[in-house]
Design a protein around this motif. Structure first.
Motif, mmCIF file in Angstrom:
data_model
loop_
_atom_site.group_PDB
_atom_site.id
_atom_site.type_symbol
_atom_site.label_atom_id
_atom_site.label_comp_id
_atom_site.label_asym_id
_atom_site.label_seq_id
_atom_site.Cartn_x
_atom_site.Cartn_y
_atom_site.Cartn_z
ATOM 1 N N ALA A 195 0.749 -1.156 0.108
ATOM 2 C CA ALA A 195 0.069 -0.117 0.068
ATOM 3 C C ALA A 195 0.875 1.165 -0.064
ATOM 4 O O ALA A 195 2.033 1.143 0.446
ATOM 5 C CB ALA A 195 -0.918 -0.008 1.292
ATOM 6 N N MET A 196 0.156 2.352 -0.315
ATOM 7 C CA MET A 196 1.072 3.609 -0.348
ATOM 8 C C MET A 196 0.027 4.634 0.411
ATOM 9 O O MET A 196 -1.162 4.495 0.378
ATOM 10 C CB MET A 196 1.032 3.884 -1.875
ATOM 11 C CG MET A 196 1.625 5.647 -1.986
ATOM 12 S SD MET A 196 1.613 5.887 -3.589
ATOM 13 C CE MET A 196 1.868 7.595 -3.793
ATOM 14 N N THR A 197 0.562 5.335 1.222
ATOM 15 C CA THR A 197 -0.241 6.511 2.072
ATOM 16 C C THR A 197 0.270 7.821 1.728
ATOM 17 O O THR A 197 1.472 8.066 1.665
ATOM 18 C CB THR A 197 -0.224 6.031 3.356
ATOM 19 O OG1 THR A 197 -1.466 6.955 4.109
ATOM 20 C CG2 THR A 197 1.172 6.243 4.001
ATOM 21 N N THR A 198 -0.519 8.538 1.460
ATOM 22 C CA THR A 198 -0.538 10.262 1.730
ATOM 23 C C THR A 198 -1.968 10.796 1.485
ATOM 24 O O THR A 198 -2.952 10.060 1.624
ATOM 25 C CB THR A 198 0.485 10.800 0.359
ATOM 26 O OG1 THR A 198 0.712 12.086 0.697
ATOM 27 C CG2 THR A 198 -0.267 10.543 -1.101
ATOM 28 N N ASP A 199 -2.126 12.032 1.095
ATOM 29 C CA ASP A 199 -3.387 12.581 0.944
ATOM 30 C C ASP A 199 -4.060 11.948 -0.081
ATOM 31 O O ASP A 199 -3.759 11.410 -1.175
ATOM 32 C CB ASP A 199 -3.323 14.286 0.709
ATOM 33 C CG ASP A 199 -2.494 14.851 1.936
ATOM 34 O OD1 ASP A 199 -2.263 14.124 2.697
ATOM 35 O OD2 ASP A 199 -2.058 15.983 1.648
ATOM 36 N N ASP A 200 -5.577 11.782 0.317
ATOM 37 C CA ASP A 200 -6.395 10.949 -0.818
ATOM 38 C C ASP A 200 -6.464 11.537 -1.916
ATOM 39 O O ASP A 200 -6.706 10.917 -3.255
ATOM 40 C CB ASP A 200 -7.850 11.039 -0.324
ATOM 41 C CG ASP A 200 -8.420 12.256 0.339
ATOM 42 O OD1 ASP A 200 -7.963 13.297 -0.059
ATOM 43 O OD2 ASP A 200 -9.554 12.326 1.063
ATOM 44 N N VAL A 201 -6.339 13.129 -2.139
ATOM 45 C CA VAL A 201 -6.625 13.624 -3.669
ATOM 46 C C VAL A 201 -5.411 13.185 -4.196
ATOM 47 O O VAL A 201 -5.375 13.314 -5.729
ATOM 48 C CB VAL A 201 -6.815 15.030 -3.475
ATOM 49 C CG1 VAL A 201 -5.790 15.864 -2.847
ATOM 50 C CG2 VAL A 201 -6.853 15.708 -4.773
ATOM 51 N N ILE A 202 -4.090 13.087 -3.654
ATOM 52 C CA ILE A 202 -2.756 12.893 -4.698
ATOM 53 C C ILE A 202 -3.124 11.295 -5.072
ATOM 54 O O ILE A 202 -2.741 11.004 -6.061
ATOM 55 C CB ILE A 202 -1.550 12.884 -3.455
ATOM 56 C CG1 ILE A 202 -1.434 14.448 -3.286
ATOM 57 C CG2 ILE A 202 -0.578 12.377 -4.279
ATOM 58 C CD1 ILE A 202 -0.457 14.567 -2.417
ATOM 59 N N LEU A 203 -3.557 10.378 -3.893
ATOM 60 C CA LEU A 203 -3.895 9.027 -4.389
ATOM 61 C C LEU A 203 -5.047 9.048 -5.557
ATOM 62 O O LEU A 203 -4.627 8.166 -6.478
ATOM 63 C CB LEU A 203 -4.100 8.214 -3.216
ATOM 64 C CG LEU A 203 -3.216 8.142 -1.930
ATOM 65 C CD1 LEU A 203 -3.785 7.450 -0.821
ATOM 66 C CD2 LEU A 203 -1.899 7.562 -2.295
ATOM 67 N N ALA A 204 -5.673 9.781 -5.512
ATOM 68 C CA ALA A 204 -6.748 9.743 -6.564
ATOM 69 C C ALA A 204 -6.464 10.074 -8.093
ATOM 70 O O ALA A 204 -6.853 9.467 -8.857
ATOM 71 C CB ALA A 204 -7.881 10.745 -6.206
ATOM 72 N N GLY A 205 -5.191 11.111 -7.850
ATOM 73 C CA GLY A 205 -4.683 11.056 -9.304
ATOM 74 C C GLY A 205 -3.987 10.007 -9.698
ATOM 75 O O GLY A 205 -4.150 9.701 -10.936
ATOM 76 N N TYR A 206 -3.346 9.213 -8.949
ATOM 77 C CA TYR A 206 -2.583 8.200 -9.481
ATOM 78 C C TYR A 206 -3.696 6.864 -9.930
ATOM 79 O O TYR A 206 -3.378 6.378 -10.889
ATOM 80 C CB TYR A 206 -1.751 7.440 -8.426
ATOM 81 C CG TYR A 206 -0.375 8.299 -8.352
ATOM 82 C CD1 TYR A 206 0.729 8.304 -9.376
ATOM 83 C CD2 TYR A 206 -0.182 9.017 -7.145
ATOM 84 C CE1 TYR A 206 1.608 8.749 -9.447
ATOM 85 C CE2 TYR A 206 1.175 9.787 -7.165
ATOM 86 C CZ TYR A 206 2.001 9.809 -8.318
ATOM 87 O OH TYR A 206 3.159 10.431 -8.243
ATOM 88 N N ALA A 207 -4.833 6.819 -9.103
ATOM 89 C CA ALA A 207 -5.825 5.960 -9.329
ATOM 90 C C ALA A 207 -6.462 6.270 -10.730
ATOM 91 O O ALA A 207 -6.707 5.427 -11.670
ATOM 92 C CB ALA A 207 -6.878 5.810 -8.277
ATOM 93 N N ALA A 208 -6.617 7.493 -11.192
ATOM 94 C CA ALA A 208 -6.944 8.076 -12.275
ATOM 95 C C ALA A 208 -6.106 7.695 -13.466
ATOM 96 O O ALA A 208 -6.743 7.490 -14.423
ATOM 97 C CB ALA A 208 -7.346 9.685 -12.288
#
Length: 277
Positions: A195-208
């Protein structure tokens, strides 16, 4: 007798004015600099898809980039007058205090410690820390689930995200640190971490970017208020930047930018925050 050294100092200072003033530091306000030169240097992230990324063709994309451009335009600076420079997490305050950047717009969390050194305008966005996992991995449902199975959690060096998870939720998780967010994503895709952790909006960018491979757990467990960083003691610039951000929110451009940059990930766009004067 004391006039001779003083006269010499005045001569030296007059000559130096051709290149710089005799005072140390750059006392020009952000607003004043924009008004006088139509140019601004803005520090942004280069490796946070959805927020701030420099593409292979040299262009910049992301929500933070849109915020930076909007604010600059409201200050009278067109896009051609903006110089983007990289804001790594450990260098952001230094960029401002040393005059290497006029503004920092880079998922920059407002904290009391940072406010001792610089000023903030914001919050212009409120994020929550979350987890990014592989799409088919159903073992991880929140930070507490990282306690089982010798799982590895990745985050970026010089941030506190992973240690926060270990201290508060999962004492047995193994922490891995890499220099950049993109390195963590590569390690996650290669199954070197779980898993990777940081702010959700940053993670959302990678998921997108990788919707067929990655997903955000969508169980945020902290509150991160993003602000625009600027040098202390510049109330005029702070007021103008605040007015620009408020206008971006009220015009609908704020939400439009978020939907365009992270909407494809399924990230739930939050309501805009209330700016603190």
């Amino acid at each position: 007798m004391a006039l001779a050294p003083l006269r010499a100092l005045l001569v030296a200072c007059s000559a130096a004015l051709v290149l710089a003033s005799c005072s140390t530091g750059d006392d020009t306000t952000v607003a004043g600099k924009a008004d006088s030169s139509d140019k601004l240097t803005i520090a942004v992230a280069y490796d946070q898809p959805g927020l701030g990324v420099r593409r292979l063709d040299g262009t910049y994309r992301g929500f933070d980039i849109d915020v930076a451009r909007y604010v600059a335009k409201e200050l009278g600076v067109e896009e051609s007058g903006i110089t983007f420079t990289e804001a790594t997490p450990s260098e952001r305050e230094k960029l401002l205090t040393e005059g290497a950047a006029d503004l920092v717009v880079s998922s920059y969390s407002i904290t009391d410690k940072r406010k001792e050194v610089i000023d903030f305008v914001g919050p212009y966005f409120v994020a929550g820390q979350d987890l990014l996992v592989r799409l088919t991995d159903d073992r991880i449902t929140g930070p507490e689930s990282l306690n089982s199975g010798n799982l590895k959690l990745c985050s970026v060096a010089n941030t506190t995200s992973a240690q926060y998870v270990k201290d508060r939720f999962a004492q047995s998780v193994q922490l891995e640190e890499y220099p950049n967010f993109s390195d963590c994503v590569t390690a996650l895709l290669a199954e070197q971490v779980d898993a990777m952790t940081t702010d959700d909006v940053i993670l959302a960018g990678y998921a997108a970017q990788n919707p067929e491979l990655l997903r955000v757990v969508n169980q945020p467990f902290s509150k991160e208020e993003y602000g625009i960083g600027l040098r202390r003691g510049d109330p005029t610039s702070k007021a103008k930047v605040t007015a620009a951000v408020r206008k971006m929110i009220d015009s609908g451009e704020w939400r439009k930018s978020l939907e365009a940059n992270v909407g494809a990930s399924g990230y739930a766009i939050p309501d805009p925050p209330t700016l603190v004067p």
